[in-house]
Design an enzyme around this catalytic site. Structure first.
Site, PDB file in Angstrom:
ATOM      1  N   ASN A 148      64.758  28.925 -53.552  1.00 51.35           N
ATOM      2  CA  ASN A 148      64.190  28.611 -54.859  1.00 51.35           C
ATOM      3  C   ASN A 148      65.187  28.991 -55.948  1.00 51.35           C
ATOM      4  O   ASN A 148      66.285  29.459 -55.653  1.00 51.35           O
ATOM      5  CB  ASN A 148      62.847  29.331 -55.049  1.00 51.35           C
ATOM      6  CG  ASN A 148      62.969  30.826 -54.863  1.00 51.35           C
ATOM      7  OD1 ASN A 148      63.662  31.511 -55.614  1.00 51.35           O
ATOM      8  ND2 ASN A 148      62.303  31.350 -53.826  1.00 51.35           N
TER       9      ASN A 148
ATOM     10  N   LYS B  52      74.273  22.138 -36.293  1.00 54.46           N
ATOM     11  CA  LYS B  52      74.057  21.368 -37.508  1.00 54.46           C
ATOM     12  C   LYS B  52      73.307  20.087 -37.187  1.00 54.46           C
ATOM     13  O   LYS B  52      73.667  19.355 -36.270  1.00 54.46           O
ATOM     14  CB  LYS B  52      75.399  21.043 -38.176  1.00 54.46           C
ATOM     15  CG  LYS B  52      75.258  20.196 -39.420  1.00 54.46           C
ATOM     16  CD  LYS B  52      76.625  19.823 -40.000  1.00 54.46           C
ATOM     17  CE  LYS B  52      76.454  18.862 -41.170  1.00 54.46           C
ATOM     18  NZ  LYS B  52      77.753  18.429 -41.716  1.00 54.46           N
TER      19      LYS B  52
ATOM     20  N   PHE C 171      54.358  40.215 -59.107  1.00 58.14           N
ATOM     21  CA  PHE C 171      54.709  39.213 -60.119  1.00 58.14           C
ATOM     22  C   PHE C 171      53.996  37.905 -59.795  1.00 58.14           C
ATOM     23  O   PHE C 171      53.812  37.570 -58.621  1.00 58.14           O
ATOM     24  CB  PHE C 171      56.216  38.984 -60.147  1.00 58.14           C
ATOM     25  CG  PHE C 171      56.941  39.857 -61.132  1.00 58.14           C
ATOM     26  CD1 PHE C 171      57.486  39.327 -62.295  1.00 58.14           C
ATOM     27  CD2 PHE C 171      57.074  41.215 -60.901  1.00 58.14           C
ATOM     28  CE1 PHE C 171      58.155  40.131 -63.204  1.00 58.14           C
ATOM     29  CE2 PHE C 171      57.742  42.042 -61.795  1.00 58.14           C
ATOM     30  CZ  PHE C 171      58.287  41.487 -62.957  1.00 58.14           C
TER      31      PHE C 171
END
Length: 394
Positions: A205, A284, A319
């Site tokens: 984020n 990957k 928070f």
């Protein structure tokens, strides 16, 4: 709050850094009185410090230009002394109690805290005599600011560099801060987490970690023992803070619960990922002609688990970063997480979005909510602690 700071400058090439220290402290509304040794005036003229601080610069022990005894007047008005740079010669004289110039005389007469920032050749710094003298000063209550390692003006490389002016200013700010969290253990989380998809990709984020780091700095400056569990950020660890670096939500949970039992205050300021890939690809994932779907699973709710286990003597603060219905969502979080306080901020506003240097929050508890104005995060961190400390004293 402004303070009277006496800046002692001795004869070393690093004296040029003291000019910036004087300027920065003056801009913080402190009164900076400069004392220069005779050797220091060979590197920088006194008028330069006077131009930056707008206050007298002294270098001579004897003077008939004032009615007060000069060294006593300076010693009495000081709230704090910083000697930067401090040469090996000055350190030796201070350790021995020699008072043969204005600076060494004043520090013997003052009751204010004295901070010494050594700066010299690496071999001089490592000399057992210099080390002994610094140890003697520490035992007498002087605070030694450890020099940095790097390229030195003499051409050597090693320890002996005067720290960056900003570091010296932060040391002063910490020393001058009220110590209302003395002997408290504070655990703070900050930053984002990264949930790996494959060796090169992850979910994360926009959290910068700035609010959590500001809280850690404020707690440390106020005397607390601070542990900061942080996801990946570009931020420098605040002075006196024990930084524990993590990557994923699982890493954060592990480190938080290692420290939680002994913490007096726990502040969960991190933006912990709510979801992670169900399957991690060890190789990957190659681009294909079709779309790719990721199956996600919930991560652990660290704040909820802390709320269930917290002791009555602990304060748990969470928070709530919301894009809508700020107070309603924060109030629900307060009850659901069993936290003592929730600090809520609106992230859709560009002034308070992730990465901003400013923030505006509301502090919620069972007694109600209080909205704080928009301000720099460093100032806001102190306001948050002021509010919580005052509320807990009632």
């Amino acid at each position: 709050m402004s303070a009277n700071i006496v800046l002692g400058v001795t004869g070393g090439i690093a004296a040029y850094k003291s000019l910036q220290v004087a300027s920065m402290l003056t801009k913080l509304d402190h009164n900076v009185y400069t004392i220069m040794t005779e050797a220091a005036t060979e590197f920088i003229k006194p008028i330069t410090f006077h131009s930056l601080t707008h206050l007298p610069v002294e270098s001579k022990l004897f003077s008939t230009t004032t009615s007060e005894v000069k060294h006593i007047g300076l010693a009495d008005k000081a709230d704090l002394f910083l000697i930067a740079p401090a040469t090996a010669n000055f350190i030796a004289k201070a350790a021995a109690g020699i008072a043969d110039d204005l600076l060494t005389t004043v520090i013997l007469a003052t009751q204010a805290p004295i901070m010494i920032a050594p700066s010299m050749n690496v071999h001089m710094f490592e000399n057992p005599v210099v080390q002994r003298n610094m140890l003697a000063l520490e035992e007498l209550g002087y605070k030694i600011i450890t020099p940095e390692a790097g390229y030195l003006a003499c051409g050597y490389t090693g320890q002996g560099r005067l720290p960056d002016p900003q570091r010296l200013v932060e040391e002063i700010k910490k020393e001058l801060s009220q110590k209302d969290l003395q002997d408290k253990k504070v655990l703070i989380t900050a930053g984002p987490t990264r949930e790996a998809i494959d060796p090169v990709r992850f979910l994360t984020n926009y959290s910068s970690g700035k609010m959590g780091y500001a809280l850690a700095k404020a707690a440390s400056y106020r005397g607390a023992e601070v542990k900061l569990v942080s996801g990946p950020t570009e931020l420098e660890c605040p002075l006196g803070v024990d930084l524990i670096k993590i990557e994923s939500a699982a890493d954060m949970k592990k480190e938080v619960f290692k420290e939680a039992d002994t913490a007096d205050i726990i502040i969960m300021a991190a933006a912990v990922a709510d979801y992670r890939p169900q399957v991690y690809s060890t190789q990957k994932i190659k681009k294909q002609s079709r779309d790719l779907s990721l199956d996600l699973e919930r991560t652990a709710d660290i704040l909820t688990e802390l709320g269930k286990k917290k002791k009555t003597s602990q304060l748990l603060i969470g928070f709530a970063a919301e894009s809508e219905n700020l107070l309603e969502n924060a109030q629900q979080k307060l009850r659901k997480k069993q936290a003592d306080y929730i600090i809520a901020n609106e992230i859709s506003d560009k002034n308070t979005a992730f990465g901003s240097d400013k923030n505006q929050v509301s502090i919620l508890s069972e007694e109600g909510s209080t909205k704080l104005p928009l301000m720099e995060k460093d100032k806001l961190a102190d306001k948050i602690f002021n509010y919580i400390i005052d509320a807990e004293r009632k």
